[in-house]
Design a protein around this motif. Structure first.
Motif, short mmCIF file in Angstrom:
data_model
loop_
_atom_site.label_atom_id
_atom_site.label_comp_id
_atom_site.label_asym_id
_atom_site.label_seq_id
_atom_site.Cartn_x
_atom_site.Cartn_y
_atom_site.Cartn_z
N VAL A 447 0.85 -1.19 0.00
CA VAL A 447 0.00 0.00 0.00
C VAL A 447 0.89 1.24 0.00
CG1 VAL A 447 -1.63 1.34 1.37
CG2 VAL A 447 -1.93 -1.13 1.15
N THR A 448 0.64 2.14 -0.95
CA THR A 448 1.42 3.38 -1.03
C THR A 448 0.46 4.57 -1.06
OG1 THR A 448 3.15 2.27 -2.30
CG2 THR A 448 3.15 4.67 -2.32
N TRP A 449 0.64 5.47 -0.08
CA TRP A 449 -0.16 6.70 0.00
C TRP A 449 0.63 7.87 -0.55
CZ3 TRP A 449 -5.17 6.86 1.51
CH2 TRP A 449 -5.67 5.78 2.25
N THR A 450 -0.01 8.67 -1.39
CA THR A 450 0.63 9.85 -1.98
C THR A 450 -0.23 11.09 -1.74
OG1 THR A 450 1.68 8.51 -3.71
CG2 THR A 450 1.51 10.88 -4.12
N ASP A 451 0.41 12.19 -1.38
CA ASP A 451 -0.26 13.48 -1.23
C ASP A 451 -0.44 14.08 -2.62
OD1 ASP A 451 -0.89 16.19 -0.85
OD2 ASP A 451 0.33 16.36 0.96
N VAL A 452 -1.69 14.34 -3.03
CA VAL A 452 -1.91 14.82 -4.39
C VAL A 452 -1.50 16.28 -4.56
CG1 VAL A 452 -3.81 13.20 -4.73
CG2 VAL A 452 -4.32 15.55 -4.04
N VAL A 453 -1.36 17.03 -3.48
CA VAL A 453 -0.93 18.42 -3.59
C VAL A 453 0.54 18.51 -3.94
CG1 VAL A 453 -0.66 20.62 -2.36
CG2 VAL A 453 -2.72 19.24 -2.02
N THR A 454 1.35 17.73 -3.26
CA THR A 454 2.81 17.79 -3.47
C THR A 454 3.33 16.71 -4.41
OG1 THR A 454 3.26 16.32 -1.60
CG2 THR A 454 3.07 18.68 -1.14
N GLY A 455 2.55 15.64 -4.57
CA GLY A 455 3.02 14.51 -5.36
C GLY A 455 3.99 13.63 -4.61
N LYS A 456 4.19 13.87 -3.32
CA LYS A 456 5.17 13.11 -2.53
C LYS A 456 4.49 11.94 -1.82
CE LYS A 456 8.24 17.04 -1.68
NZ LYS A 456 8.89 17.90 -0.65
N VAL A 457 5.25 10.84 -1.73
CA VAL A 457 4.77 9.66 -1.02
C VAL A 457 4.71 9.96 0.47
CG1 VAL A 457 5.28 7.27 -0.40
CG2 VAL A 457 5.58 8.05 -2.76
N ILE A 458 3.58 9.64 1.08
CA ILE A 458 3.38 9.86 2.51
C ILE A 458 3.77 8.63 3.31
CG2 ILE A 458 1.69 10.40 4.30
CD1 ILE A 458 -0.07 11.62 2.08
N GLN A 459 3.36 7.47 2.80
CA GLN A 459 3.53 6.24 3.59
C GLN A 459 3.47 5.02 2.68
OE1 GLN A 459 0.19 4.61 6.15
NE2 GLN A 459 1.49 5.45 7.77
N THR A 460 4.30 4.02 2.98
CA THR A 460 4.26 2.74 2.28
C THR A 460 4.26 1.63 3.33
OG1 THR A 460 5.46 3.62 0.38
CG2 THR A 460 5.42 1.24 0.62
N LEU A 461 3.38 0.65 3.18
CA LEU A 461 3.31 -0.45 4.13
C LEU A 461 2.73 -1.68 3.46
CD1 LEU A 461 0.25 0.01 6.47
CD2 LEU A 461 0.79 1.68 4.69
N MET A 462 2.86 -2.82 4.16
CA MET A 462 2.29 -4.08 3.69
C MET A 462 1.05 -4.40 4.51
SD MET A 462 4.50 -4.72 1.34
CE MET A 462 3.95 -6.35 0.84
N VAL A 463 -0.02 -4.89 3.84
CA VAL A 463 -1.25 -5.23 4.55
C VAL A 463 -1.78 -6.57 4.05
CG1 VAL A 463 -1.85 -2.80 4.89
CG2 VAL A 463 -2.77 -4.04 2.92
N THR A 464 -2.57 -7.22 4.90
CA THR A 464 -3.27 -8.44 4.51
C THR A 464 -4.76 -8.32 4.81
OG1 THR A 464 -2.78 -9.39 6.68
CG2 THR A 464 -1.25 -9.91 4.87
N SER A 465 -5.16 -7.11 5.18
CA SER A 465 -6.54 -6.87 5.60
C SER A 465 -7.24 -5.92 4.64
CB SER A 465 -6.55 -6.27 7.02
OG SER A 465 -7.83 -5.80 7.35
N ASN A 466 -8.57 -5.98 4.63
CA ASN A 466 -9.37 -5.03 3.84
C ASN A 466 -9.53 -3.69 4.54
OD1 ASN A 466 -10.48 -6.09 1.26
ND2 ASN A 466 -11.07 -7.80 2.57
N GLU A 467 -9.12 -3.61 5.81
CA GLU A 467 -9.23 -2.37 6.56
C GLU A 467 -7.88 -1.65 6.55
OE1 GLU A 467 -10.82 -2.90 10.44
OE2 GLU A 467 -12.54 -4.07 9.75
N ILE A 468 -7.89 -0.43 6.03
CA ILE A 468 -6.64 0.33 5.91
C ILE A 468 -6.83 1.69 6.56
CG2 ILE A 468 -4.98 1.34 4.29
CD1 ILE A 468 -5.77 -0.78 2.28
N ALA A 469 -5.97 1.99 7.54
CA ALA A 469 -6.02 3.27 8.22
C ALA A 469 -5.52 4.37 7.29
CB ALA A 469 -5.18 3.23 9.49
N VAL A 470 -6.27 5.47 7.23
CA VAL A 470 -5.89 6.59 6.37
C VAL A 470 -4.93 7.50 7.13
CG1 VAL A 470 -6.76 8.57 5.08
CG2 VAL A 470 -8.11 6.47 5.20
N PRO A 471 -3.78 7.85 6.54
CA PRO A 471 -2.82 8.72 7.23
C PRO A 471 -3.44 10.05 7.61
CG PRO A 471 -1.83 7.74 5.28
CD PRO A 471 -3.29 7.42 5.23
#
Length: 485
Positions: A447-471
């Motif tokens: 899972v890779t989160w990106t800030d659309v304003v800056t285009g910078k990656v916020i967070q990258t992690l591995m998941v096995t669940s359908n529930e994902i916490a939003v940064p």
């Protein structure tokens, strides 16, 4: 030796095939016609540009403008070609590139020796071309190509409140005795001998621009903007006294006229080396298209909603959003419009950027008086959007309305590639942290989160669940989920 010769011959054939693929006009991608193919790569178009007068306004430095577009990471602009111009002050735009001074107005037709053009100077002779216009037009296209900018060449426009008064096709503005008609009839099959001059104009522009790969043609800007008219028509339908009936007739004749113009483009290009895409401007916001013209490859909307893509995805053509810019000056408004539309499966976004004007071709004048916005900062955000999509395998992507099960803190749009990758745009509506619930299959995912304003990656992690916490953070975000073996 024979093996080396065969290997060399194979390399030459491959090189020739690659060169042939990259030396073609922009077209629909054969594997996924919802996107474009250009220079051998799948692509979409993102722009934020001046008000369409870059060529017909001699006071506008298009070289600096196109260089600015490229520097900002954008790759498209719209261009009007002379059948429609504006008067300074129209639509509340202070420094309007489409409304040049009398001295700076350059149109496709030569001036006559008779005074009387509505915007100053002599009337036009529709039987004679001003080659200076076509020289500048081709120089603009060459510079756009050098900067990687695709140009929408818009041939006609509705005339709104007073625009017909300024058109060279209006009998008051030429010496050719074109028929005296109302603005509502100008771009219809009810326009008398004006149709002949429109055809000559279209075919001339098509011929002049045939050698360029970085263009597509649009038939008419906002054909649906028909103004109320008091003219009483007499034709094969008889007297038209009811305005509703009048509009129905004009609307149908407008549709027939648009097909006629598209047919002129196709017919002329059948005699020429290259064939270009043709777009049709359908409506504002959204509209389900039925009985589409087979000559049209791009269906464009203004001030578009994502539903414009949803309703017309079945066409297997590009759905575009090629004008916005009348919704105030907040960057958030236009950035969100772009993300929503492209994440819904659209392939083209362009806005009116009023920070561009004659003398300010670097687009840094944010003191403008206009109904919309535009700024270097906004273009930087559009550039981040463009780079994000450039990194995706567009050919495999399609809209996915099922991947998001619940998103209590944001509205979402999503794309996927049938089971290995999902892209989810999240437009915040909540002020507190929340959890995103997805419909992922069983497995492990990056899972890779990106800030659309800056285009910078916020967070990258591995998941096995359908529930994902939003940064944390209030900026809109885009989430990429990739299946991991």
């Amino acid at each position: 030796m024979k093996r080396n010769i065969l290997f060399s011959a194979t390399l030459l054939l491959l090189s020739a095939a690659l060169l042939a693929q990259t030396n073609q006009p922009i077209k629909l991608h054969p594997q996924n016609p919802h996107y474009f193919l250009y220079k051998g790569k799948p692509t979409l178009l993102v722009g934020s540009g001046e008000h369409y007068g870059a060529v017909l306004n001699l006071g506008f430095n298009y070289k600096t403008y196109l260089q600015t577009m490229a520097k900002d990471g954008l790759n498209t602009t719209r261009l009007f070609t002379g059948a429609y111009v504006e008067k300074p002050g129209d639509f509340g735009i202070k420094n309007n590139t489409l409304a040049p001074s009398e001295q700076n107005l350059l149109l496709p037709w030569k001036r006559s020796d008779q005074n009387g053009f509505e915007l100053g100077g002599n009337k036009f002779d529709l039987d004679k071309w001003d080659e200076n216009f076509f020289i500048r037009l081709k120089q603009f296209m060459t510079e756009a190509n050098h900067n990687g900018v695709i140009v929408e060449v818009n041939l006609f426009s509705s005339y709104y409140q007073h625009g017909w008064e300024y058109s060279p096709l209006n009998t008051k503005n030429n010496i050719n005795k074109t028929d005296d008609i109302s603005a509502a009839l100008a771009n219809t099959l009810l326009n008398g001998n004006i149709l002949t001059y429109q055809e000559k104009y279209v075919r001339k522009i098509v011929r002049e621009l045939n050698g360029f790969d970085n263009i597509y043609f649009e038939v008419q800007n906002e054909p649906y903007a028909i103004q109320k008219d008091t003219v009483i028509l007499r034709n094969e339908y008889g007297d038209v006294k009811d305005f509703r009936n009048f509009l129905e007739i004009v609307s149908q004749r407008s549709n027939d006229w648009q097909r006629k113009v598209a047919g002129w483009i196709k017919d002329e290009e059948n005699k020429l080396p290259k064939q270009h895409l043709i777009s049709q401007n359908i409506s504002n916001f959204q509209y389900p298209i039925t009985n589409p013209d087979p000559d049209i490859s791009i269906f464009n909307f203004h001030y578009a909603l994502p539903k414009a893509v949803d309703e017309n995805y079945y066409l297997n053509k590009v759905i575009g959003f090629n004008e916005t810019g009348f919704a105030g000056n907040l960057n958030t408004t236009y950035r969100r419009q772009a993300w929503r539309f492209l994440m819904a499966g659209g392939a083209l976004f362009n806005m009116l950027d009023y920070s561009f004007s004659a003398g300010m071709e670097t687009g840094q004048d944010t003191s403008y008086k206009a109904p919309g916005g535009g700024s270097p900062e906004l273009r930087k955000q559009f550039g981040a959007l463009k780079r994000y999509f450039d990194a995706l395998d567009l050919v495999k992507l399609h809209p996915d309305q099922h991947i998001v099960k619940a998103s209590p803190g944001a509205t979402t749009e999503a794309l996927s590639d049938n089971g290995k990758q999902w892209i989810i745009y999240m437009e915040h509506i909540a002020m507190k942290p929340y959890t995103l619930l997805l419909n992922l299959p069983k497995g492990k995912f990056k899972v890779t989160w990106t800030d659309v304003v800056t285009g910078k990656v916020i967070q990258t992690l591995m998941v096995t669940s359908n529930e994902i916490a939003v940064p944390a953070g209030l900026d809109d975000k885009v989430l990429m989920v990739k299946a991991v073996k």
